[in-house]
Design a protein around this motif. Structure first.
Motif, PDB file in Angstrom:
ATOM      1  N   ALA A 127      60.109  51.323  44.881  1.00 34.10           N
ATOM      2  CA  ALA A 127      60.553  50.283  45.822  1.00 34.10           C
ATOM      3  C   ALA A 127      60.884  48.982  45.096  1.00 34.10           C
ATOM      4  N   LEU A 128      60.054  48.614  44.131  1.00 37.04           N
ATOM      5  CA  LEU A 128      60.262  47.349  43.420  1.00 37.04           C
ATOM      6  C   LEU A 128      61.516  47.372  42.551  1.00 37.04           C
ATOM      7  N   LEU A 129      61.726  48.458  41.823  1.00 42.59           N
ATOM      8  CA  LEU A 129      62.864  48.519  40.908  1.00 42.59           C
ATOM      9  C   LEU A 129      64.171  48.869  41.607  1.00 42.59           C
ATOM     10  N   GLU A 130      64.132  49.813  42.531  1.00 43.94           N
ATOM     11  CA  GLU A 130      65.367  50.340  43.093  1.00 43.94           C
ATOM     12  C   GLU A 130      65.810  49.607  44.353  1.00 43.94           C
ATOM     13  N   GLN A 131      64.850  49.107  45.133  1.00 43.96           N
ATOM     14  CA  GLN A 131      65.206  48.453  46.389  1.00 43.96           C
ATOM     15  C   GLN A 131      65.124  46.931  46.289  1.00 43.96           C
ATOM     16  N   VAL A 132      63.954  46.422  45.919  1.00 41.56           N
ATOM     17  CA  VAL A 132      63.825  44.967  45.760  1.00 41.56           C
ATOM     18  C   VAL A 132      64.601  44.480  44.540  1.00 41.56           C
ATOM     19  N   ARG A 133      64.723  45.328  43.550  1.00 40.47           N
ATOM     20  CA  ARG A 133      65.488  45.066  42.327  1.00 40.47           C
ATOM     21  C   ARG A 133      64.899  43.918  41.487  1.00 40.47           C
ATOM     22  N   VAL A 134      63.576  43.955  41.310  1.00 37.85           N
ATOM     23  CA  VAL A 134      62.991  43.049  40.326  1.00 37.85           C
ATOM     24  C   VAL A 134      63.480  43.473  38.943  1.00 37.85           C
ATOM     25  N   ASP A 135      63.439  42.553  37.995  1.00 37.72           N
ATOM     26  CA  ASP A 135      63.974  42.843  36.660  1.00 37.72           C
ATOM     27  C   ASP A 135      63.045  43.721  35.841  1.00 37.72           C
ATOM     28  N   ARG A 136      61.743  43.527  36.001  1.00 41.20           N
ATOM     29  CA  ARG A 136      60.763  44.273  35.220  1.00 41.20           C
ATOM     30  C   ARG A 136      59.530  44.499  36.082  1.00 41.20           C
ATOM     31  N   ILE A 137      58.781  45.547  35.787  1.00 40.82           N
ATOM     32  CA  ILE A 137      57.492  45.745  36.449  1.00 40.82           C
ATOM     33  C   ILE A 137      56.443  46.073  35.396  1.00 40.82           C
ATOM     34  N   GLU A 138      55.263  45.554  35.602  1.00 44.41           N
ATOM     35  CA  GLU A 138      54.120  45.882  34.751  1.00 44.41           C
ATOM     36  C   GLU A 138      53.229  46.791  35.580  1.00 44.41           C
ATOM     37  N   VAL A 139      52.968  48.003  35.092  1.00 45.58           N
ATOM     38  CA  VAL A 139      52.433  49.033  35.982  1.00 45.58           C
ATOM     39  C   VAL A 139      50.993  49.453  35.713  1.00 45.58           C
ATOM     40  N   ALA A 140      50.422  49.039  34.582  1.00 50.70           N
ATOM     41  CA  ALA A 140      49.071  49.534  34.278  1.00 50.70           C
ATOM     42  C   ALA A 140      48.531  48.819  33.053  1.00 50.70           C
ATOM     43  N   SER A 141      47.243  49.020  32.810  1.00 60.64           N
ATOM     44  CA  SER A 141      46.597  48.644  31.553  1.00 60.64           C
ATOM     45  C   SER A 141      46.312  49.922  30.777  1.00 60.64           C
ATOM     46  N   ALA A 142      46.556  49.902  29.497  1.00 53.11           N
ATOM     47  CA  ALA A 142      46.361  51.094  28.665  1.00 53.11           C
ATOM     48  C   ALA A 142      44.890  51.497  28.613  1.00 53.11           C
ATOM     49  N   ARG A 143      44.665  52.799  28.472  1.00 49.41           N
ATOM     50  CA  ARG A 143      43.352  53.376  28.210  1.00 49.41           C
ATOM     51  C   ARG A 143      42.366  53.197  29.351  1.00 49.41           C
ATOM     52  N   VAL A 144      42.873  53.008  30.572  1.00 52.11           N
ATOM     53  CA  VAL A 144      41.968  52.809  31.703  1.00 52.11           C
ATOM     54  C   VAL A 144      41.387  54.123  32.188  1.00 52.11           C
ATOM     55  N   SER A 145      42.257  55.094  32.480  1.00 55.31           N
ATOM     56  CA  SER A 145      41.782  56.370  33.026  1.00 55.31           C
ATOM     57  C   SER A 145      42.876  57.415  32.895  1.00 55.31           C
ATOM     58  N   SER A 146      42.490  58.667  33.101  1.00 53.58           N
ATOM     59  CA  SER A 146      43.483  59.733  33.075  1.00 53.58           C
ATOM     60  C   SER A 146      44.422  59.625  34.268  1.00 53.58           C
ATOM     61  N   GLY A 147      43.891  59.156  35.412  1.00 49.29           N
ATOM     62  CA  GLY A 147      44.735  58.963  36.588  1.00 49.29           C
ATOM     63  C   GLY A 147      45.785  57.901  36.352  1.00 49.29           C
ATOM     64  N   GLU A 148      45.391  56.852  35.642  1.00 50.58           N
ATOM     65  CA  GLU A 148      46.340  55.784  35.309  1.00 50.58           C
ATOM     66  C   GLU A 148      47.425  56.316  34.378  1.00 50.58           C
ATOM     67  N   ALA A 149      47.036  57.141  33.412  1.00 47.56           N
ATOM     68  CA  ALA A 149      48.017  57.731  32.491  1.00 47.56           C
ATOM     69  C   ALA A 149      48.997  58.608  33.252  1.00 47.56           C
ATOM     70  N   ALA A 150      48.502  59.371  34.237  1.00 41.89           N
ATOM     71  CA  ALA A 150      49.376  60.227  35.035  1.00 41.89           C
ATOM     72  C   ALA A 150      50.354  59.402  35.852  1.00 41.89           C
ATOM     73  N   ALA A 151      49.877  58.292  36.407  1.00 42.89           N
ATOM     74  CA  ALA A 151      50.755  57.421  37.197  1.00 42.89           C
ATOM     75  C   ALA A 151      51.858  56.833  36.332  1.00 42.89           C
ATOM     76  N   VAL A 152      51.484  56.347  35.139  1.00 42.43           N
ATOM     77  CA  VAL A 152      52.486  55.776  34.236  1.00 42.43           C
ATOM     78  C   VAL A 152      53.509  56.841  33.848  1.00 42.43           C
ATOM     79  N   ALA A 153      53.042  58.026  33.532  1.00 44.66           N
ATOM     80  CA  ALA A 153      53.952  59.101  33.135  1.00 44.66           C
ATOM     81  C   ALA A 153      54.937  59.439  34.258  1.00 44.66           C
ATOM     82  N   GLN A 154      54.452  59.471  35.503  1.00 43.27           N
ATOM     83  CA  GLN A 154      55.340  59.763  36.627  1.00 43.27           C
ATOM     84  C   GLN A 154      56.367  58.653  36.831  1.00 43.27           C
TER      85      GLN A 154
END
Length: 523
Positions: free
Chosen positions: A37-64
């Motif tokens: 929604a942020l990138l494709e619809q609202v069209r913000v220039d950049r998004i920061e999506v996570a902090s590294a090494r937090v959890s496996s769930g966070e890694a899966a979200a970033v990968a998706q």
């Protein structure tokens, strides 16, 4: 610095900094949907999506998110916070497919010495190792100067040395956080201007926090001072008092300062609703741009001015944000407020009926905060159904209901010129009321007609304070009679419908007596 024609980038960090809000944790699917929604619809220039090494769930979200962004050539606009940790953050981001690391360095000497126990030289050496590791694995590096606001205030020489010695390290953006939200617009303006002038070949971002309620104002000051990009979150999410609001930042950059931005305003309200839903954090109804009430005129004089020439409109028109202007109905409503709502519903009423409906709206407004356009058809039906009969009037009513105990009702009612009182018990508040009413009517030689159908409706929207319409069908000697009542309380809506029935039947009896006929319908 002139704003005209200059483009300011907006980085949204709802999915990283916003997730530091107490009690907020987005699932991988929620993160993916918000990123889209942020990138494709609202069209913000950049998004920061996570902090590294937090959890496996966070890694899966970033990968998706990265996988989706790759297909649309947007992967370079997805960023992840990383740490000076010997390359572990770089490896984590790389394994998720990330392209950009936002490396967290110490932007104040106090943090460098107090938290790391290191000198600037030692810290710089560690930072360079991480940057070189990122570069070797194809990652672009941006650099957060954590606690920059206090670091610049306490020892600007430390900040200058840090930036100067990393100016040749291939860093894309040097990001200047007001980590504890302690700056004022004047201080932001002076500090960012100084950084921009001192290092003309570098790009600086400003990252605010809202501890003093100045985040949006500080963002505007930073942009005017020459910041290439500013950071924000949807609905001001973030640690403590949060960040700056994406909606407020975007609209003010465009309207007040004349900057060029890439935001599609028509999706701001939608993404705000998504974040509300996913985060569980409600925003205030009067939150600028995205709040439920910000395009609602309550005072009748404002509705009148709008009807006569849009006198209370501004550049913040609801249409810009795919929203609609509303005119509140309540005790402050006027004729123009009602007229605007009737236009929206495509309902045409005579002047006399509008006056009656408005009178009823004001009466309801005295006991209910607001009345919505969805309530209006109920009110109109109730008012137009009324024949202004005044044979029966409820003067007082107390109803008590308890778990596993009979409900009790005490009433005081006027029947023509006589006042009566009675109490009754029943299986629920309305049953107790009819029990008490039956006692009064029985003494007058009347009996309540049989109740053959009972229906309760509320408007769509799920509001617990919505008006309730109760329709009751009665079997009288002249056939079925259907009456309705409207009230915020379901029981009192049913009572209103019952009193309407009583007035109609008493009026029929009076008319028949005047005509010299034997009454055909006793209550």
């Amino acid at each position: 610095m002139s704003a005209t024609g200059r483009y300011v980038r907006i980085m949204d960090t709802t999915l990283r900094d916003g997730e530091q809000t107490q009690g907020v944790s987005f699932s991988p699917d929620e993160k993916v949907n918000l990123a889209k929604a942020l990138l494709e619809q609202v069209r913000v220039d950049r998004i920061e999506v996570a902090s590294a090494r937090v959890s496996s769930g966070e890694a899966a979200a970033v990968a998706q998110i990265i996988a989706w962004a790759e297909e649309r050539d947007l992967a370079q606009r997805v960023e992840v916070l990383g740490f000076v940790d010997g390359g572990q953050s770089v490896d984590w981001i790389r394994s998720a497919g990330g392209r950009v690391i936002n490396l967290l360095a110490k932007g104040s000497e106090k943090h460098c010495r107090g938290q790391l126990g290191k000198t600037l030289d030692q810290h710089l050496a560690d930072v360079r190792v991480t940057i070189e590791h990122a570069c070797a694995h194809g990652l672009q590096t941006n650099l957060y100067l954590e606690d920059w606001s206090n670091g610049y205030r306490d020892n600007p020489g430390y900040v200058y040395a840090l930036v100067e010695r990393l100016a040749d390290a291939g860093i894309g953006h040097f990001m200047l956080p007001d980590t504890l939200g302690v700056m004022t617009p004047d201080r932001v303006s002076a500090a960012v201007s100084d950084m921009v002038r001192r290092f003309p070949g570098l790009l600086f971002d400003f990252h605010p926090h809202n501890d003093y309620g100045l985040a949006t104002a500080n963002v505007l000051a930073a942009a005017q001072a020459g910041a290439a990009a500013v950071h924000c979150t949807v609905n001001c999410l973030g640690e403590r008092a949060g960040n700056a609001s994406l909606a407020e930042v975007a609209v003010n950059l465009r309207d007040q300062l004349g900057f060029e931005i890439g935001i599609d305003e028509t999706h701001l309200a939608r993404v705000s609703e998504l974040v509300e839903y996913f985060s569980g954090k409600r925003i205030a109804d009067n939150a600028p741009i995205v709040g439920a009430d910000v395009f609602t005129q309550t005072a009748g004089i404002h509705a009148d001015g709008d009807k006569k020439g849009s006198l209370y409109h501004s550049r913040l028109s609801p249409e810009r944000f795919a929203r609609r202007r509303k005119y509140a109905l309540g005790k402050l409503a006027g004729k123009a407020s009602l007229s605007k709502n009737l236009e929206r519903l495509d309902i045409d009423l005579s002047e006399d009926n509008q006056r009656k409906v408005l009178k009823r709206i004001v009466e309801l407004g005295d006991s209910k905060k607001t009345i919505t356009a969805e309530d209006l058809p109920f009110i109109i039906a109730e008012v137009l159904e009324s024949k202004d009969y005044d044979h029966a009037e409820l003067l007082g009513c107390s109803i008590a209901s308890s778990l596993d105990l009979a409900s009790m009702a005490s009433i005081k009612i006027r029947l023509d010129d006589e006042i009566h009182a009675a109490s009754g018990a029943g299986n629920g508040g309305y049953d107790a009321f009819t029990s008490a009413l039956s006692k009064v009517l029985k003494k007058q030689g009347f009996a309540l007609p049989a109740l053959t159908d009972f229906e309760v409706r509320i408007p769509k929207g799920g509001r617990t304070d919505a008006l309730t319409e109760c329709s009751i069908t009665w079997q009288t000697e002249q056939g079925e009679l259907r009456t309705r009542g409207v009230h915020a309380n379901q029981v009192f809506a049913a009572i209103a419908a019952t009193l309407r029935m009583l007035n109609i039947l008493m009026h029929r009896e009076l008319a028949e007596r005047k005509a010299g006929a034997e009454p055909s319908a006793r209550v």
